[in-house]
Design a protein around this motif. Structure first.
Motif, PDB file in Angstrom:
ATOM      1  N   GLN A   1      69.681  19.592  40.585  1.00 46.61           N
ATOM      2  CA  GLN A   1      70.872  18.628  41.222  1.00 46.61           C
ATOM      3  C   GLN A   1      71.517  20.323  41.319  1.00 46.61           C
ATOM      4  OE1 GLN A   1      71.493  14.407  41.132  1.00 46.61           O
ATOM      5  NE2 GLN A   1      71.273  14.988  39.146  1.00 46.61           N
TER       6      GLN A   1
ATOM      7  N   TRP B   1      71.950  13.294  32.537  1.00 42.71           N
ATOM      8  CA  TRP B   1      71.928  13.418  31.409  1.00 42.71           C
ATOM      9  C   TRP B   1      70.472  12.567  30.938  1.00 42.71           C
ATOM     10  CZ3 TRP B   1      72.947  18.040  29.192  1.00 42.71           C
ATOM     11  CH2 TRP B   1      73.800  18.697  29.690  1.00 42.71           C
TER      12      TRP B   1
ATOM     13  N   TRP C   1      79.679  17.365  35.312  1.00 39.94           N
ATOM     14  CA  TRP C   1      78.305  17.394  34.640  1.00 39.94           C
ATOM     15  C   TRP C   1      77.268  16.437  35.201  1.00 39.94           C
ATOM     16  CZ3 TRP C   1      78.183  19.028  29.429  1.00 39.94           C
ATOM     17  CH2 TRP C   1      78.654  20.433  28.960  1.00 39.94           C
TER      18      TRP C   1
ATOM     19  N   THR D   1      76.572  17.156  37.086  1.00 39.55           N
ATOM     20  CA  THR D   1      74.986  17.540  37.919  1.00 39.55           C
ATOM     21  C   THR D   1      74.058  17.741  36.742  1.00 39.55           C
ATOM     22  OG1 THR D   1      77.140  19.447  38.372  1.00 39.55           O
ATOM     23  CG2 THR D   1      74.707  20.128  38.748  1.00 39.55           C
ATOM     24  N   VAL D   2      73.964  17.770  35.775  1.00 40.12           N
ATOM     25  CA  VAL D   2      72.509  17.563  35.225  1.00 40.12           C
ATOM     26  C   VAL D   2      72.390  15.940  34.490  1.00 40.12           C
ATOM     27  CG1 VAL D   2      71.169  17.729  32.485  1.00 40.12           C
ATOM     28  CG2 VAL D   2      72.592  19.969  33.641  1.00 40.12           C
TER      29      VAL D   2
ATOM     30  N   ALA E   1      67.388  19.056  33.847  1.00 38.62           N
ATOM     31  CA  ALA E   1      68.519  20.920  33.772  1.00 38.62           C
ATOM     32  C   ALA E   1      69.118  20.989  35.231  1.00 38.62           C
ATOM     33  CB  ALA E   1      68.691  20.981  33.179  1.00 38.62           C
TER      34      ALA E   1
END
Lengths: 589, 325
Positions: free
Chosen positions: B26, B173, B168, B170-171, B23
């Motif tokens: 980045q 996943w 999104w 950026t995490v 999380a």
């Protein structure tokens, strides 16, 4: 009529007649003290940027007025006075955090008109604030049993207030411990304020040449040690959350983070603001939702017993109801939601009814979730993530408003609904804290709940007019009245208007919070999330208090903690709070 | 079973920490084009440029610029910000100590650098105040008072990252999801072992014996107080409660989770409702006695006694149901 008996404590005079509790004297004194504290703290908050918890101050002033001046002798009457006073004061932190943001946003290109207040808009803001108070209380009252009776959350501030209220009957020894704690923390805080100003941290890490990413900084506050002591081992995971950030994640991110993360890893403040805080907000939400699901049987049982009690009038002593009628609370929720729809609808000519309804309904749902989060955080640690919860509230309503409305209209309507939500959450946590102190002195919850309603409407009326007056005179956001909290919210709203919301980080955090909530370790998700959210210097000092409590329970015994430790810790909170208020007033005037 | 529980704890915390890293690994900045990152890296922290100054260099807003135009703007703004940051440091260095402590060289620098800045600041303040007075009384009375916005490195980055359409990623996943699966595995193990543990653990049995013992103690002591309160002086009531009732209440509360593990949440809620009411009314007895209201103290201790007796009855009822299983 009165007969006296000489005891170790002095003379306790036998009193006849009913035990004074919710009396007109308590109401008027509560309004007076609450108004005084609200004006002082609101004014100080606009200049200094932080709000001060008024419960302890209200209890001490009430003690002085009711016992000292009016010669009245009822602990529970003073508890009602303190409940009303803190309900009035609750508006100062809620309104000062939100409404001044409108004045600051008015300096942004395209939003110049958002601070053009006419009388209708002012009345709408006051109405929204009062509606928020009613909603927040209606949602949180049914949770009293779960948080106080079943979970037995510590509420360190509530313990401090109860210790003050009980001090006349607690014996000379305990009163001396309370006084000593207050004098020590008050004097230390005064010295710290004079020598170090507002920025009073001990940079221990730098002094011992430890890596800056570990963020070993202590907030020099004896009160925070007292709060940690009163929280006891229940607050352990709050500290653990902070340590996870700076002792585990930061050192690992130094190697596995992207270049831009590695660039800021040695700057703990940037790490907190950009990464840990938004993740922490998400964790708080996820953990609270998970906690509600996990505790649902308990909540259902509490509500069921309120229903059962309202249906029958029992002569059995163990079945009598001490809570407000549940139907009244349902009525308050429905009326509050309808009023919020009307407020949102009237906030702008561009507002459509369905949009107003969506804002109000989602806002109302958020009040419940955020009320649980903030009450639980205050209950377990005494720290409130009110700003983070308001941030999410404003994000939700701005997102709805800006799809189809002009920017100024979207900002005005969102901030008005946001004020209501912020006040609701702040009243909810204040009510729960007061109910805890009431529990400890044996107050009847129903009377306290009524007292909170009696007090909550007055604060918005006073504080909104104070704010308009100050803005007219000094201009909010200027050097004379910088309003740092509202400035922060304004920059966030500015960000939301340009789609700069870290929703992905909130979502990831929510998953983490849910994971911990379902782990079976009660309350851990909220506490770890709060550790991510709060500045680590506070966490460090708080942990010292935690360790002291665990050590004193283990080696000196729980009786020592109850008889000596808790009165001293309560005194530590009281002394620093009083000096803090005094210093703020001296600085302002 | 303890081994499995330990594995569950390890999996939970490994999963949690790994997901937290995913999380936070980045930033939005990572998704800007390389050219923009290079341009923005030229700007320094700790200084800013006003909106009107910025307008002199670029008619378009920061968001409206192309990557190449941003590069040009940054090339112009970077030296200005660098000089201002240097000046701020220099100003701080010279004004952080009393003038009397300055060396002769620093004193020269103070005269040539600090004094003109102070004069300029004082002049600007005077102009602001004059404008405010004119605004209050003159023809501009209705004009809103506005302050100019300024732009530093943070604002430049924020404006450019706000242009990224999908933030999104950026995490990470995939990393996050795999870590969560690990954590969920830990939760499942913890839950399973916890259920088995509930019925077997000696700790639960020990806690349950504390619950029953402390509740019996409370029934005896509060019953005794209720029976004798009329004969006692207020101070004796306060002392009796402090000396004999605080410990059993604390012991019961500390061991109360044994009730959930033995009887479930519903029974726990019912027993705790009565227990907490009993404690609250004993607290009221204390307050009323400390204030000298003995009639109220009598009523409250009677009520406390009724709740504690009911808690005991409920405990017996659920224990017999438990034994019948």
């Amino acid at each position: 009529m009165a007969t006296g008996k000489k005891t170790d404590l002095g003379e306790i005079t036998i009193q006849h007649g009913p035990y004074p509790e919710l009396t007109w004297v308590a109401v008027f004194v509560g309004w007076g003290i609450g108004g005084l504290i609200a004006v002082s703290i609101a004014y100080a908050a606009l200049i200094l940027g932080f709000s001060i918890e008024g419960s302890e101050l209200a209890a001490i002033l009430g003690w002085g007025v009711l016992r000292g001046v009016m010669r009245r002798s009822s602990i529970v009457e003073n508890n009602i006075n303190q409940t009303i006073a803190s309900a009035v004061n609750g508006a100062s932190s809620g309104i000062m955090f939100t409404v001044p943001a409108l004045f600051i946003l008015a300096r942004t290109e395209g939003l110049e008109t958002v601070d053009d207040f006419d009388l209708n808009l002012i009345l709408l803001i006051i109405f929204a604030s009062i509606t928020g108070c009613v909603l927040g209380l209606a949602f949180v009252i049914p949770l009293r049993k779960q948080m106080i009776d079943f979970d037995r959350l510590a509420f360190p501030g509530g313990i401090a207030v109860a210790t003050i209220l009980k001090s006349p009957g607690a014996g000379l020894k305990k009163a001396m411990f309370l006084m000593s704690g207050a004098i020590i923390s008050g004097m230390i805080h005064l010295v710290v304020l004079i020598t170090m100003g507002e920025d009073h941290d001990w940079q221990a890490g730098a002094q011992f040449a430890l890596p800056s990413m570990l963020n070993i900084v202590f907030y020099i506050s004896i009160m925070t040690i007292g709060v940690g002591y009163l929280s006891g081992k229940g607050g352990f995971w709050f500290g653990a959350g902070g340590f996870i950030c700076y002792f585990v994640l930061s050192p690992v991110l130094q190697y596995v983070g992207s270049d831009s993360v590695q660039e800021i890893v040695t700057n703990p403040n940037a790490m907190r603001l950009q990464l840990y805080r938004p993740t922490g907000i998400g964790m708080l939400i996820g953990a609270a939702v998970g906690g509600i699901v996990a505790a649902f049987p308990l909540i259902r049982s509490a509500i069921h017993s309120m229903h059962a009690a309202s249906k029958e009038v029992s002569t059995d002593l163990a079945s009598q109801n001490d809570e407000m009628p549940i139907r009244l609370l349902y009525g308050a929720i429905v009326a509050g939601t309808v009023a919020l729809i009307a407020i949102a609808f009237m906030s702008s000519e561009e507002m459509t009814l369905w949009r107003a309804a969506l804002m109000a309904v989602l806002g109302t749902l958020w009040v419940w979730v955020a009320g649980v989060i903030v009450s639980e955080c205050v209950g377990r640690t005494n720290w409130s993530p009110l700003s983070g919860m308001t941030l999410i509230a404003v994000t939700i309503v701005v997102m709805i408003a800006k799809a189809g409305m002009s920017d100024p209209a979207a900002v005005i309507s969102s901030m008005i609904v946001g004020v209501a939500i912020c006040l609701a959450v702040s009243q909810a946590s204040d009510m729960m804290l007061d109910l805890k102190s009431g529990y400890l002195v044996g107050a009847v919850p129903r009377r306290q709940q009524m007292a909170q309603y009696i007090g909550c409407w007055l604060g918005p009326c006073i504080v909104v007019f104070l704010m308009l007056l100050l803005n007219e005179q000094y201009e909010i956001g200027s050097d004379k009245l910088p309003a740092p909290q509202a400035t922060a919210l304004a920059s966030v709203v500015d960000g939301i208007m340009s789609d700069d919301v870290p929703s992905y980080r909130y979502a990831a955090g929510a998953g983490l919070g849910l994971l911990l909530a379902f782990s079976g370790l009660g309350g851990i998700g909220v506490l770890v999330g709060l550790g991510f959210y709060m500045p680590f210097n506070i966490v460090m000092t708080y942990t010292v208090g935690n360790i002291l409590r665990i050590a004193s329970d283990r080696w000196l015994g729980k009786k020592f903690s109850h008889d000596v430790g808790i009165p001293i810790a309560a005194g530590l909170i009281v002394g620093e709070a009083l000096v803090g208020v005094g210093y703020a007033l001296v600085m302002v005037f | 079973m303890n081994g499995l529980r330990f594995v569950g704890q390890i999996l939970l915390w490994l999963g949690f920490l790994s997901a937290a890293l995913a999380a936070c690994s980045q930033k939005e900045y990572d998704f800007l084009p390389d050219l923009e990152k290079v341009s923005l890296s030229k700007l320094v922290d700790g200084a800013s440029i006003s909106a009107s100054e910025l307008q002199q260099h670029s008619a378009a807003t920061i968001e409206e610029l192309s990557s190449e135009e941003l590069e040009t703007l940054c090339n112009v703004v970077a030296p200005i910000l660098a000089k201002r940051a240097d000046d701020a440091k220099r100003f701080g260095r010279l004004t952080n100590k009393p003038v009397a402590d300055l060396t002769p060289e620093e004193l020269d620098e103070y005269v040539s650098f600090v004094i003109p800045v102070l004069k300029e600041q004082s002049l600007a303040r005077a102009v602001d105040e004059a404008k405010q007075k004119a605004g209050t009384f003159g023809e501009n009375a209705e004009e809103p008072k506005k302050s100019a916005k300024s732009f530093g490195k943070k604002e430049f980055i924020s404006k450019r990252t706000s242009l990224i359409e999908n933030k999104w990623p950026t995490v990470n996943w995939l990393w996050y999801g795999l870590s969560m699966i690990l954590g969920i595995g830990g939760v499942v193990l913890l839950r399973k072992t916890s259920k088995s543990k509930e019925t077997e653990s000696s700790r639960v049995a020990e806690e349950f014996s504390i619950v029953t013992r402390s509740l019996t103690d409370l029934q005896l002591r509060i019953g005794e107080l209720a029976a004798n309160l009329e004969k006692l002086a207020p101070q004796d009531v306060v002392e009796f409660i402090d000396e004999t009732c605080v410990d059993p209440f604390t012991d019961f509360a500390d061991a109360r989770n044994a009730l959930i593990q033995r009887y479930g949440l519903r029974a726990f809620a019912e027993i705790m409702t009565q227990f907490a009411s009993g404690e609250r009314f004993l607290n009221r007895t204390w307050s009323a006695a400390a204030d000298g209201y003995m009639n109220e103290a009598m009523d409250s201790v009677t009520r406390s006694n009724a709740h504690i007796i009911r808690a005991g009855e409920l405990l017996e009822k659920y224990e017999s149901e438990h034994q019948a299983k």
